[in-house]
Design a protein around this motif. Structure first.
Motif, short mmCIF file in Angstrom:
data_model
loop_
_atom_site.label_atom_id
_atom_site.label_comp_id
_atom_site.label_asym_id
_atom_site.label_seq_id
_atom_site.Cartn_x
_atom_site.Cartn_y
_atom_site.Cartn_z
N ILE A 57 0.83 -1.20 0.00
CA ILE A 57 0.00 0.00 0.00
C ILE A 57 0.87 1.25 0.00
O ILE A 57 0.61 2.21 -0.75
N ASP A 58 1.92 1.24 0.80
CA ASP A 58 2.83 2.40 0.85
C ASP A 58 3.51 2.61 -0.49
O ASP A 58 3.74 3.75 -0.91
N TYR A 59 3.84 1.52 -1.17
CA TYR A 59 4.48 1.64 -2.48
C TYR A 59 3.54 2.31 -3.48
O TYR A 59 3.95 3.14 -4.28
N ILE A 60 2.26 1.94 -3.42
CA ILE A 60 1.27 2.57 -4.29
C ILE A 60 1.17 4.06 -4.00
O ILE A 60 1.18 4.91 -4.92
N LYS A 61 1.10 4.41 -2.74
CA LYS A 61 0.89 5.80 -2.34
C LYS A 61 2.13 6.66 -2.58
O LYS A 61 2.01 7.89 -2.71
N ASN A 62 3.29 6.07 -2.64
CA ASN A 62 4.52 6.85 -2.80
C ASN A 62 5.12 6.70 -4.20
O ASN A 62 5.02 7.61 -5.02
N GLN A 63 5.72 5.54 -4.49
CA GLN A 63 6.40 5.38 -5.77
C GLN A 63 5.45 5.45 -6.96
O GLN A 63 5.72 6.15 -7.95
N ARG A 64 4.31 4.73 -6.89
CA ARG A 64 3.37 4.78 -8.01
C ARG A 64 2.81 6.19 -8.19
O ARG A 64 2.68 6.68 -9.32
#
Length: 449
Positions: free
Chosen positions: A353-360
């Protein structure tokens, strides 16, 4: 018998030996199916294993396979990985010494490990997640010209149906992305082994979307020569050979499809190519094609969007922006999966979820510019690389994070796919089970195969 790997020396162009302790490229052969039991063996340099005309040595020099390069693979009844390789002249491949592999054995055979004509054949992974190719080429080629047409007709009738479009319309989905192969333009008599009929299915889809008030994105998913080597690109053996020499033929497909459907109210966009791979497709070649394809779309319609897919792999996220800024109603397509990488194997739910909210979020924002083309998350799925058990709530949280983020794409998003044998790859399953809840104010699409 020798406990060595067979190798095409120098990756092709000379003799075949049996003298390697470890397998790599030269020791890996691509199989071209001829029929149920007969195959050609293709080496790295795109040549085929056959028999020399003089001494009977196995060589890899032919660029086009013929009878001499055709082998029957005969499997042991006790161990299917043990095989005899029988040439078209009735003689068998054998390796009595590492210095040469011969096609000269004839006589009685058995399956003892000490016999030089017994080989161990292992199917190895071509691409991440693909143990063996299972695309439309393999399906139609495997079933053959007598059975493949009926197999494909049965597939189309049971997989692309009107009630699917009705479900989409009733559940907040306003468009459908339909992938097609380049051979659709030769519909009734496509090149072998493809079979006719797919154009009628696409015609049916346009009738159904008009009836249920949704739109169509036609996606040229498979192009001549293959743009990425994946099975969904129409590749024969995992090779990706699309390039300058294929541009004209690929543009013909865009011309044909746009001309046929330009006046249909359901057409919202033409996607010029799906997932070109940076490893195989140079940027300048891709832009040359995109420009030609774009003007073919504009030849027939001023309103349909032209979708330009970013390259996968080692490519700059913004590499198409400057080019696309000069094209009205153009779209940049990106695909986001938290899969297919060792990095995601280690992620727990919250890390995904954090990857979606940050990197994506960062990469999508980078290409979504006020003076540039609109953006499209052309594929995503509510699945994790980490296979540890996850709850319904985990999938709901992950799905919501993706919906919230991909809703920022100015053209919309597409889920892979409407219906799939893998539950979390199926948008219908996601909706039916209450895992994903669509927002009525979001533009969206789903993929139908």
């Amino acid at each position: 018998m020798l406990n060595k790997y067979v190798t095409a020396e120098n990756s092709g162009g000379t003799n075949v030996f049996a003298n390697r302790d470890n397998p790599s490229g030269w020791e890996t052969f691509k199989l071209w199916r001829v029929n149920d039991t007969f195959f050609n063996l293709k080496v790295v340099n795109k040549q085929f294993v056959g028999k020399s005309s003089q001494e009977g040595n196995a060589i890899a020099v032919a660029t086009i396979p013929g009878d001499t390069e055709t082998f029957e693979i005969i499997r042991s009844p006790n161990d299917p990985s043990n095989v005899h390789l029988k040439a078209s002249n009735g003689q068998f491949l054998q390796a009595k010494s590492g210095s040469s592999v011969m096609i000269d054995y004839q006589g009685s055979t058995d399956w003892s490990d000490q016999n030089p004509y017994v080989f161990d054949m292992t199917v190895v992974s071509l691409l991440p997640g693909e143990k063996q190719l299972q695309g439309e080429y393999q399906l139609t080629n495997g079933y053959g010209p007598e059975n493949a047409p009926q197999v494909m007709q049965n597939h189309w009738k049971t997989y692309i149906k009107e009630d699917y479009f009705e479900f989409m319309s009733q559940n907040g989905i306003n468009a459908v992305r339909i992938p097609v192969g380049w051979w659709i333009i030769y519909d009734q008599t496509p090149p072998k082994p493809f079979v006719g009929g797919s154009l009628q299915v696409l015609d049916n889809a346009f009738n159904w979307v008009e009836k249920h008030n949704i739109k169509v994105i036609i996606d040229l998913h498979a192009v001549p020569g293959s743009q990425n080597g994946h099975e969904h690109s129409g590749t024969r053996d995992g090779s990706a050979e699309w390039g300058d020499s294929y541009i004209e033929e690929t543009v013909e497909a865009i011309d044909f499809l746009t001309k046929r459907y330009a006046n249909k109210p359901g057409l919202v966009a033409m996607q010029l190519m799906n997932e070109p791979q940076a490893q195989h497709v140079p940027l300048n070649t891709l832009i040359k094609y995109y420009q030609a394809g774009y003007y073919k779309v504009r030849k027939y319609t001023s309103t349909a969007y032209a979708i330009l897919s970013n390259r996968l792999g080692n490519a700059v996220n913004t590499e198409l922006l400057l080019f696309a800024r000069g094209l009205s109603r153009s779209v940049i397509d990106v695909h986001y999966y938290n899969l297919f990488s060792d990095e995601f194997e280690q992620f727990n739910v919250q890390q995904n979820i954090d990857y979606i909210k940050n990197q994506r979020a960062s990469t999508l924002e980078e290409i979504t510019q006020s003076n540039g083309p609109v953006t499209f998350v052309g594929e995503w799925v509510n699945e994790f690389a980490n296979r540890e058990p996850k709850s319904k709530q985990d999938y709901q949280k992950f799905g919501k994070a993706q919906l919230d983020m991909y809703g920022n794409a100015t053209f919309g998003w597409a889920y892979w796919s409407y219906k799939c044998i893998h539950d979390h790859w199926s948008l219908k399953y996601m909706i039916d089970k209450g895992i994903i809840k669509l927002k009525k104010d979001q533009s969206c699409a789903c993929v139908v195969l």
